[in-house]
Design a protein around this motif. Structure first.
Motif, mmCIF file in Angstrom:
data_model
loop_
_atom_site.group_PDB
_atom_site.id
_atom_site.type_symbol
_atom_site.label_atom_id
_atom_site.label_comp_id
_atom_site.label_asym_id
_atom_site.label_seq_id
_atom_site.Cartn_x
_atom_site.Cartn_y
_atom_site.Cartn_z
ATOM 1 N N GLN A 92 0.822 -1.201 0.000
ATOM 2 C CA GLN A 92 0.000 0.000 0.000
ATOM 3 C C GLN A 92 0.863 1.261 0.000
ATOM 4 O O GLN A 92 0.534 2.235 -0.679
ATOM 5 N N ALA A 93 1.984 1.242 0.728
ATOM 6 C CA ALA A 93 2.879 2.408 0.746
ATOM 7 C C ALA A 93 3.476 2.640 -0.643
ATOM 8 O O ALA A 93 3.538 3.774 -1.121
ATOM 9 N N ALA A 94 3.914 1.570 -1.291
ATOM 10 C CA ALA A 94 4.498 1.704 -2.628
ATOM 11 C C ALA A 94 3.455 2.179 -3.632
ATOM 12 O O ALA A 94 3.724 3.056 -4.460
ATOM 13 N N LEU A 95 2.263 1.634 -3.560
ATOM 14 C CA LEU A 95 1.194 2.053 -4.464
ATOM 15 C C LEU A 95 0.816 3.513 -4.211
ATOM 16 O O LEU A 95 0.596 4.270 -5.150
ATOM 17 N N PHE A 96 0.765 3.894 -2.948
ATOM 18 C CA PHE A 96 0.437 5.285 -2.601
ATOM 19 C C PHE A 96 1.445 6.243 -3.204
ATOM 20 O O PHE A 96 1.083 7.266 -3.753
ATOM 21 N N ARG A 97 2.718 5.891 -3.127
ATOM 22 C CA ARG A 97 3.766 6.741 -3.709
ATOM 23 C C ARG A 97 3.570 6.892 -5.216
ATOM 24 O O ARG A 97 3.955 7.893 -5.799
ATOM 25 N N ALA A 98 2.979 5.881 -5.843
ATOM 26 C CA ALA A 98 2.716 5.926 -7.280
ATOM 27 C C ALA A 98 1.343 6.531 -7.589
ATOM 28 O O ALA A 98 0.950 6.602 -8.745
ATOM 29 N N GLY A 99 0.616 6.942 -6.550
ATOM 30 C CA GLY A 99 -0.695 7.545 -6.756
ATOM 31 C C GLY A 99 -1.805 6.546 -6.982
ATOM 32 O O GLY A 99 -2.831 6.866 -7.570
ATOM 33 N N ILE A 100 -1.602 5.324 -6.520
ATOM 34 C CA ILE A 100 -2.588 4.259 -6.733
ATOM 35 C C ILE A 100 -3.120 3.788 -5.385
ATOM 36 O O ILE A 100 -2.359 3.599 -4.445
ATOM 37 N N VAL A 101 -4.427 3.587 -5.312
ATOM 38 C CA VAL A 101 -5.043 3.034 -4.112
ATOM 39 C C VAL A 101 -5.843 1.804 -4.520
ATOM 40 O O VAL A 101 -6.678 1.872 -5.412
ATOM 41 N N LEU A 102 -5.545 0.686 -3.881
ATOM 42 C CA LEU A 102 -6.348 -0.525 -4.046
ATOM 43 C C LEU A 102 -7.095 -0.708 -2.727
ATOM 44 O O LEU A 102 -6.536 -1.206 -1.750
ATOM 45 N N PRO A 103 -8.363 -0.298 -2.671
ATOM 46 C CA PRO A 103 -9.077 -0.257 -1.396
ATOM 47 C C PRO A 103 -9.424 -1.608 -0.792
ATOM 48 O O PRO A 103 -9.738 -1.687 0.384
ATOM 49 N N SER A 104 -9.343 -2.670 -1.564
ATOM 50 C CA SER A 104 -9.791 -3.971 -1.064
ATOM 51 C C SER A 104 -8.655 -4.911 -0.685
ATOM 52 O O SER A 104 -8.892 -6.095 -0.465
ATOM 53 N N VAL A 105 -7.417 -4.415 -0.600
ATOM 54 C CA VAL A 105 -6.296 -5.283 -0.251
ATOM 55 C C VAL A 105 -6.509 -5.803 1.168
ATOM 56 O O VAL A 105 -6.792 -5.035 2.084
ATOM 57 N N ALA A 106 -6.401 -7.122 1.347
ATOM 58 C CA ALA A 106 -6.630 -7.719 2.668
ATOM 59 C C ALA A 106 -6.028 -9.116 2.723
ATOM 60 O O ALA A 106 -5.698 -9.702 1.690
ATOM 61 N N ILE A 107 -5.909 -9.626 3.930
ATOM 62 C CA ILE A 107 -5.489 -11.021 4.094
ATOM 63 C C ILE A 107 -6.686 -11.879 3.744
ATOM 64 O O ILE A 107 -7.804 -11.622 4.173
ATOM 65 N N ASP A 108 -6.447 -12.901 2.947
ATOM 66 C CA ASP A 108 -7.507 -13.788 2.510
ATOM 67 C C ASP A 108 -7.526 -14.992 3.443
ATOM 68 O O ASP A 108 -6.512 -15.663 3.627
ATOM 69 N N PHE A 109 -8.646 -15.255 4.066
ATOM 70 C CA PHE A 109 -8.764 -16.408 4.947
ATOM 71 C C PHE A 109 -9.564 -17.472 4.241
ATOM 72 O O PHE A 109 -10.471 -17.170 3.502
ATOM 73 N N PRO A 110 -9.318 -18.723 4.417
ATOM 74 C CA PRO A 110 -8.256 -19.281 5.243
ATOM 75 C C PRO A 110 -6.924 -19.279 4.502
ATOM 76 O O PRO A 110 -6.879 -19.077 3.289
ATOM 77 N N ALA A 111 -5.896 -19.554 5.236
ATOM 78 C CA ALA A 111 -4.565 -19.628 4.646
ATOM 79 C C ALA A 111 -4.466 -20.874 3.786
ATOM 80 O O ALA A 111 -5.287 -21.772 3.863
ATOM 81 N N THR A 112 -3.428 -20.926 2.978
ATOM 82 C CA THR A 112 -3.209 -22.114 2.159
ATOM 83 C C THR A 112 -2.862 -23.292 3.061
ATOM 84 O O THR A 112 -2.607 -23.128 4.250
ATOM 85 N N ALA A 113 -2.801 -24.470 2.496
ATOM 86 C CA ALA A 113 -2.488 -25.668 3.269
ATOM 87 C C ALA A 113 -1.123 -25.559 3.948
ATOM 88 O O ALA A 113 -0.899 -26.153 4.993
ATOM 89 N N SER A 114 -0.220 -24.782 3.377
ATOM 90 C CA SER A 114 1.109 -24.632 3.964
ATOM 91 C C SER A 114 1.096 -23.716 5.185
ATOM 92 O O SER A 114 2.090 -23.602 5.887
ATOM 93 N N GLY A 115 -0.033 -23.059 5.440
ATOM 94 C CA GLY A 115 -0.116 -22.147 6.575
ATOM 95 C C GLY A 115 0.234 -20.718 6.224
ATOM 96 O O GLY A 115 0.166 -19.841 7.068
ATOM 97 N N CYS A 116 0.627 -20.473 4.983
ATOM 98 C CA CYS A 116 0.951 -19.114 4.556
ATOM 99 C C CYS A 116 -0.322 -18.431 4.062
ATOM 100 O O CYS A 116 -0.960 -18.919 3.134
ATOM 101 N N PRO A 117 -0.674 -17.309 4.674
ATOM 102 C CA PRO A 117 -1.892 -16.628 4.217
ATOM 103 C C PRO A 117 -1.692 -16.010 2.841
ATOM 104 O O PRO A 117 -0.588 -15.643 2.474
#
Length: 148
Positions: A92-117
């Motif tokens: 979000q910080a990098a996108l903001f510096r470029a003048g871009i906002v992605l309002p729906s960025v979020a952690i997607d639940f559930p995580a993958t089978a490996s445990g990495c979200p």
């Protein structure tokens, strides 16, 4: 100027009101007249919200804060969700510096089978996606070329 309290502010949001007031006071003391108040995200989580900020103020604020720190190497600890939150913040910080906002960025639940979200990038208008594509292409072209 005090941070705004919305009519639906309740006792559980009081720490957020204090945080909004602290943010507003800290920025105002440094010459950034920004109004902050409390509210909730679309998922109902408490949040500190700021009024839209004019471009000149954003540029001065970014110059004061400094560049985004380099991301750490790939995490290998037992806090995958903390790293996902950090990754979202950096994106979000990098996108903001470029003048871009992605309002729906979020952690997607559930995580993958490996445990990495997974990080859900969400939806964006076509013009924002095109701008993002142009910036990624320019960055990739610079990456492909050795120092000139």
């Amino acid at each position: 100027m005090n941070a705004k309290e919305t009519p639906d502010t309740n006792k559980s949001q009081r720490p957020m009101v204090d945080l909004a007031a602290e943010l507003q006071a800290a920025l105002s003391a440094r010459g950034f007249p920004i109004t902050a108040w409390t509210g909730t995200t679309k998922h109902g989580h408490p949040a500190v919200i700021v009024d839209p900020i004019v471009t000149g103020t954003v540029r001065r604020l970014l110059a004061t804060i400094g560049p985004v720190p380099a991301p750490p190497s790939a995490p290998e600890d037992k806090e995958p969700f903390a790293h996902a939150v950090q990754a979202i913040t950096e994106l979000q910080a990098a996108l903001f510096r470029a003048g871009i906002v992605l309002p729906s960025v979020a952690i997607d639940f559930p995580a993958t089978a490996s445990g990495c979200p997974l990080v859900r990038l969400g939806s964006a208008r076509a013009d924002i996606v095109r701008t993002l594509a142009v910036l990624i292409t320019k960055g990739a072209e610079r990456h492909d070329r050795p120092d000139e």
